[in-house]
Design a protein around this motif. Structure first.
Motif, PDB file in Angstrom:
ATOM      1  N   THR A 174      11.296  67.742  13.763  1.00  0.00           N
ATOM      2  CA  THR A 174      11.215  69.136  14.198  1.00  0.00           C
ATOM      3  C   THR A 174       9.774  69.612  14.336  1.00  0.00           C
ATOM      4  O   THR A 174       9.427  70.298  15.301  1.00  0.00           O
ATOM      5  N   ASP A 175       8.899  69.244  13.412  1.00  0.00           N
ATOM      6  CA  ASP A 175       7.515  69.730  13.479  1.00  0.00           C
ATOM      7  C   ASP A 175       6.788  69.223  14.723  1.00  0.00           C
ATOM      8  O   ASP A 175       5.895  69.888  15.241  1.00  0.00           O
TER       9      ASP A 175
ATOM     10  N   SER B 269       7.105  77.980  16.592  1.00  0.00           N
ATOM     11  CA  SER B 269       7.511  77.690  15.206  1.00  0.00           C
ATOM     12  C   SER B 269       8.523  78.699  14.690  1.00  0.00           C
ATOM     13  O   SER B 269       9.448  78.343  13.954  1.00  0.00           O
ATOM     14  N   ASP B 270       8.356  79.971  15.074  1.00  0.00           N
ATOM     15  CA  ASP B 270       9.303  80.981  14.595  1.00  0.00           C
ATOM     16  C   ASP B 270      10.709  80.739  15.152  1.00  0.00           C
ATOM     17  O   ASP B 270      11.700  80.990  14.469  1.00  0.00           O
TER      18      ASP B 270
ATOM     19  N   LEU C  98      11.935  77.723  15.840  1.00  0.00           N
ATOM     20  CA  LEU C  98      12.446  76.591  15.059  1.00  0.00           C
ATOM     21  C   LEU C  98      12.863  77.033  13.655  1.00  0.00           C
ATOM     22  O   LEU C  98      13.895  76.592  13.145  1.00  0.00           O
ATOM     23  N   ASP C  99      12.075  77.922  13.053  1.00  0.00           N
ATOM     24  CA  ASP C  99      12.409  78.425  11.710  1.00  0.00           C
ATOM     25  C   ASP C  99      13.701  79.236  11.743  1.00  0.00           C
ATOM     26  O   ASP C  99      14.528  79.145  10.838  1.00  0.00           O
ATOM     27  N   ARG C 100      13.869  80.009  12.809  1.00  0.00           N
ATOM     28  CA  ARG C 100      15.014  80.907  12.905  1.00  0.00           C
ATOM     29  C   ARG C 100      16.298  80.179  13.298  1.00  0.00           C
ATOM     30  O   ARG C 100      17.364  80.428  12.748  1.00  0.00           O
TER      31      ARG C 100
ATOM     32  N   GLY D 289      16.555  76.526  14.016  1.00  0.00           N
ATOM     33  CA  GLY D 289      16.618  75.078  13.841  1.00  0.00           C
ATOM     34  C   GLY D 289      16.293  74.401  15.157  1.00  0.00           C
ATOM     35  O   GLY D 289      16.028  75.049  16.177  1.00  0.00           O
TER      36      GLY D 289
ATOM     37  N   ASP E  81      21.290  71.413  10.892  1.00  0.00           N
ATOM     38  CA  ASP E  81      21.007  72.846  11.054  1.00  0.00           C
ATOM     39  C   ASP E  81      22.281  73.650  11.250  1.00  0.00           C
ATOM     40  O   ASP E  81      22.313  74.632  12.012  1.00  0.00           O
TER      41      ASP E  81
END
Length: 164
Positions: free
Chosen positions: A53-54, A64-65, A67-69, A71, A107
């Motif tokens: 993911t990174d 990034s936000d 992906l954080d929110r 997945g 996720d």
């Protein structure tokens, strides 16, 4: 599937266009399929396998936000991957896939959840959201087929669009 890759490459060459791929669950299968036919280098520029993911954020500019929110398995992530690989490789088209091949959900998304996105000229986006069945290999193969099918359909529909 190699026949479909050949058709897609032929359509790209006829347009004078290029494509690159951003792959997650397929792990390079789309790129390998696209480079199978002779003469692939006339239209296929390359790809990024962003399995972790990174890497979707650092290599492909997926926010990034997001992906954080959401997945990594989300239609907006696929779209961002497609935009990112298109920009990174300076291709006319960026084709991206993200999803869950199994054996376990990811996720909170069930096995077989797949998002395919294509980013083309002027950042136009096309996508397919899929729920595939089968084992891990079958889901990866079907994802490759669906991605090539989406690209072929867009190229066939738009073949005369930029003439003259």
């Amino acid at each position: 599937m190699m026949g479909e890759a050949g058709q897609v490459l032929s359509l790209l060459v006829r347009r004078g266009a290029t494509v690159s791929v951003a792959e997650s669950l397929t792990g390079g299968l789309i790129g390998a399929t696209m480079t199978g036919p002779m003469g692939a280098s006339a239209a296929f520029r390359g790809g990024v396998i962003a399995y972790a993911t990174d890497l979707k954020a650092s290599l492909l500019d997926v926010p990034s936000d997001l992906l954080d929110r959401e997945g990594a398995v989300h239609p907006e992530v696929a779209a961002a991957m497609a935009r990112g690989v298109r920009a990174l490789t300076k291709s006319d088209y960026g084709l991206a896939v993200t999803g869950v091949a199994g054996p376990d959900p990811q996720d909170g998304r069930p096995v077989g959840t797949v998002h395919v996105a294509l980013c083309g000229p002027e950042e136009r986006l096309w996508h397919r959201d899929l729920l595939l069945t089968g084992d891990r290999d079958g889901i990866r193969l079907a994802t490759c087929q669906e991605a090539l099918s989406l690209l072929r359909g867009v190229l066939e529909a738009n073949l005369g669009e930029h003439s003259g």
